[in-house]
Write a protein that holds these residues in place. Structure first.
Motif, PDB file in Angstrom:
ATOM      1  N   PHE A   1     -16.345 -68.347   3.858  1.00 15.09           N
ATOM      2  CA  PHE A   1     -15.318 -69.925   4.255  1.00 15.09           C
ATOM      3  C   PHE A   1     -16.130 -71.176   3.725  1.00 15.09           C
TER       4      PHE A   1
ATOM      5  N   ALA B   1     -13.082 -74.819   6.103  1.00 13.01           N
ATOM      6  CA  ALA B   1     -12.188 -74.343   6.021  1.00 13.01           C
ATOM      7  C   ALA B   1     -12.138 -73.215   7.446  1.00 13.01           C
ATOM      8  N   VAL B   2     -13.155 -73.623   7.665  1.00 18.35           N
ATOM      9  CA  VAL B   2     -13.417 -73.002   9.367  1.00 18.35           C
ATOM     10  C   VAL B   2     -12.983 -73.988  10.029  1.00 18.35           C
TER      11      VAL B   2
ATOM     12  N   ALA C   1      -7.109 -66.277   9.764  1.00 20.05           N
ATOM     13  CA  ALA C   1      -8.672 -66.016   8.972  1.00 20.05           C
ATOM     14  C   ALA C   1      -8.359 -65.073   8.296  1.00 20.05           C
TER      15      ALA C   1
ATOM     16  N   VAL D   1     -13.742 -68.636   0.631  1.00 20.99           N
ATOM     17  CA  VAL D   1     -12.194 -69.166   0.912  1.00 20.99           C
ATOM     18  C   VAL D   1     -12.108 -70.814   1.162  1.00 20.99           C
ATOM     19  N   ASN D   2     -12.241 -71.514   0.430  1.00 21.86           N
ATOM     20  CA  ASN D   2     -11.275 -73.307   0.820  1.00 21.86           C
ATOM     21  C   ASN D   2     -10.493 -73.450   1.151  1.00 21.86           C
ATOM     22  N   LYS D   3     -10.170 -74.540   1.823  1.00 17.48           N
ATOM     23  CA  LYS D   3      -9.225 -75.257   2.504  1.00 17.48           C
ATOM     24  C   LYS D   3      -8.322 -75.535   2.401  1.00 17.48           C
TER      25      LYS D   3
ATOM     26  N   VAL E   1      -6.315 -72.159   3.262  1.00 15.30           N
ATOM     27  CA  VAL E   1      -5.978 -72.169   4.489  1.00 15.30           C
ATOM     28  C   VAL E   1      -4.576 -73.155   4.957  1.00 15.30           C
TER      29      VAL E   1
END
Length: 502
Positions: A235, A239-240, A258, A273-275, A278
């Motif tokens: 991530f 994204a987190v 997630a 994984v990007n924003k 998400v």
């Protein structure tokens, strides 16, 4: 959310994204797995309450919290000895998953877990037999723990009888430790009158609060660290943070978001994984129930629209005033009295500004239809408040105005038509007096009142309302948009009868 349709698990039931992201195990499983235990300050407090209550044999311990905050995870972590070094696990654990039990059914479950057979069917005899067994276990130095999960689903009658088990004790210690775990509704049940005796017997209680955003971020990285050495390859930081914001402090929601983001990222073949991914996953999960904090752009746009509308009102009045030089805008301020004997309002009263519309007499030379249609003055219609004020001033000005304006004489050749049971009459703008249906010798102005229409006004002034006459009046008053719907307060210019187009 639109991404490639791929299988989320392989033939062995293992998520297919594990190899793509180089993960040794599934990091965001929704089941309560103590191996991924993350102890936030609230979870540490709950775990400490459980340990203290059982080791000190306090009897009843109550743990509450919203859905998905990790109550069951903490409970299982204790029962499996995870999270605290040197923790002594209880020897006898009776776990009630389905709390919707009657008290006899609950006793039957306890006997099964302790490998006992009831000697009688009477409740008091069964309780006495249970006490004898618990004393024997206590003498061996062992601990018996009864765990009731989802305690809010347990009937009130069963909860009330449950306190009978707290009476099973020695001089110093309780023989059975009971942990009640439930949602906030369980707290409300304990506060009821029916359960007041049970509520008094609960020695230790705590409530697990949702994670803060900072704790949520640490929670995600904590679980990633258990399955990979490179969390940044799974991530992005943004994204987190977005997952943490959308998770609202619930570990279960964080796990779902997630895990779905990893599935979507694998579908896009996107690493990390990007924003954007998400955001798509969150939109699918929450639907119309998106967190309110993400609706602020809509609120800003709406606020700007309202502000623009408020700023447009004075600008519109200014433009209308410039385009209507024959209409005077007079400001009238009530005088405030400060001396004795003054009959006016006191100085502390609010002074309000009122606007009056007064038309000047019109003595212009005759114009052609084209010139009159282009240059007729447009006066803005007063608001309902101005209408009321204007009508109140008409009575005050009638006497003085009538001295300078001779009364119009009726023309016997003109028949005044009736509209809705009343006779339509032209009204002088200054004096407010009816013109008595006569064709005007000089240009006249008509103040539109509620219920007026162009046909009625034409009949009153000119004695006819054919289409040609209506079109002619509209050409001289271009502010008329609909001849059947006239704005109240609109001032119409009506030329003398010798200027009427034939």
């Amino acid at each position: 959310m639109k991404h490639l349709a791929v299988k989320s698990v392989n033939v062995k039931g293992v998520p297919i994204y594990l190899q793509f992201y180089n993960l040794s195990a599934e990091p965001f499983h929704i089941t309560a797995d103590p191996a991924f235990l993350y102890l936030s300050p609230g979870h540490k407090e709950a775990l400490g309450c459980i340990i203290y209550g059982i080791e000190q044999r306090k009897g009843f311990v109550a743990i509450s919290g919203e859905i998905g905050v990790g109550k069951t995870t903490i409970l299982r972590a204790y029962l499996e000895g995870v999270g605290v070094q040197g923790l002594r696990k209880p020897e006898r654990v009776i776990y009630i998953f389905n709390a919707n039990l009657s008290f006899p059914a609950l006793l039957h479950t306890i006997f099964n877990e302790l490998d006992l057979a009831p000697r009688s069917k009477e409740i008091h005899e069964i309780v006495n037999q249970l006490q004898e067994t618990l004393i024997e276990i206590y003498k061996k130095g062992e601990t018996v723990v009864l765990v009731v999960d989802e305690a809010q689903n347990m009937p009130v009658e069963t909860l009330e009888n449950l306190r009978m088990l707290s009476n099973l004790e020695t001089i110093r210690d309780k023989l059975i430790q009971i942990i009640l775990v439930g949602q906030p509704e369980f707290e409300a049940m304990l506060s009821s009158y029916e359960l007041r005796q049970l509520n008094q017997r609960i020695a230790i209680r705590t409530r697990i609060k949702p994670l803060t955003e900072k704790d949520s971020i640490q929670y995600i990285y904590h679980r990633l660290a258990r399955v990979t050495d490179e969390p940044s390859e799974v991530f992005t930081d943004s994204a987190v943070h977005l997952i943490a914001r959308h998770g609202r402090g619930a570990p279960r929601v964080l796990n779902i978001l997630a895990d779905n983001a990893l599935i979507a990222g694998f579908g896009y073949q996107k690493k990390p994984v990007n924003k954007k991914i998400v955001r798509e996953v969150a939109a699918d999960y929450f639907g119309a129930d998106m967190p309110r904090r993400f609706r602020w752009p809509v609120l800003i746009v709406a606020s700007c629209a309202v502000a623009a509308g408020l700023l447009f009102i004075p600008f519109r009045d200014y433009v209308l005033k410039e385009r209507n030089p024959q209409v005077k805008f007079e400001s009238s301020f009530p005088k405030t009295g400060g001396s004795a004997g003054n009959s006016g309002p006191s100085s502390h009263e609010t002074v309000k500004q009122t606007i009056h519309y007064r038309a000047e007499p019109v003595d212009e030379p005759r114009r052609s239809e084209e010139t009159a249609g282009d240059k007729t003055a447009r006066a803005p219609g007063p608001s309902p408040a101005v209408d009321a004020l204007h009508e109140s001033r008409q009575d005050q000005d009638a006497a003085s105005a009538s001295k300078s304006l001779p009364p119009a004489q009726p023309d016997p050749s003109v028949t005044r038509p009736a509209a809705g049971g009343r006779t339509s009459e032209a009204t002088d703008v200054v004096s407010g007096r009816p013109v008595s249906g006569a064709l005007p010798e000089k240009p006249t102005r008509w103040v539109v009142k509620q219920g007026d229409n162009l046909s009625m006004i034409a009949l009153s002034i000119y004695g006819k309302s054919d289409q040609k006459t209506l079109d002619w009046i509209r050409s001289l008053n271009q502010e008329i948009l609909d001849p059947n719907i006239l704005r109240t307060g609109l001032i119409l210019n009506l030329p003398a009868r010798d200027e009427q187009a034939e």
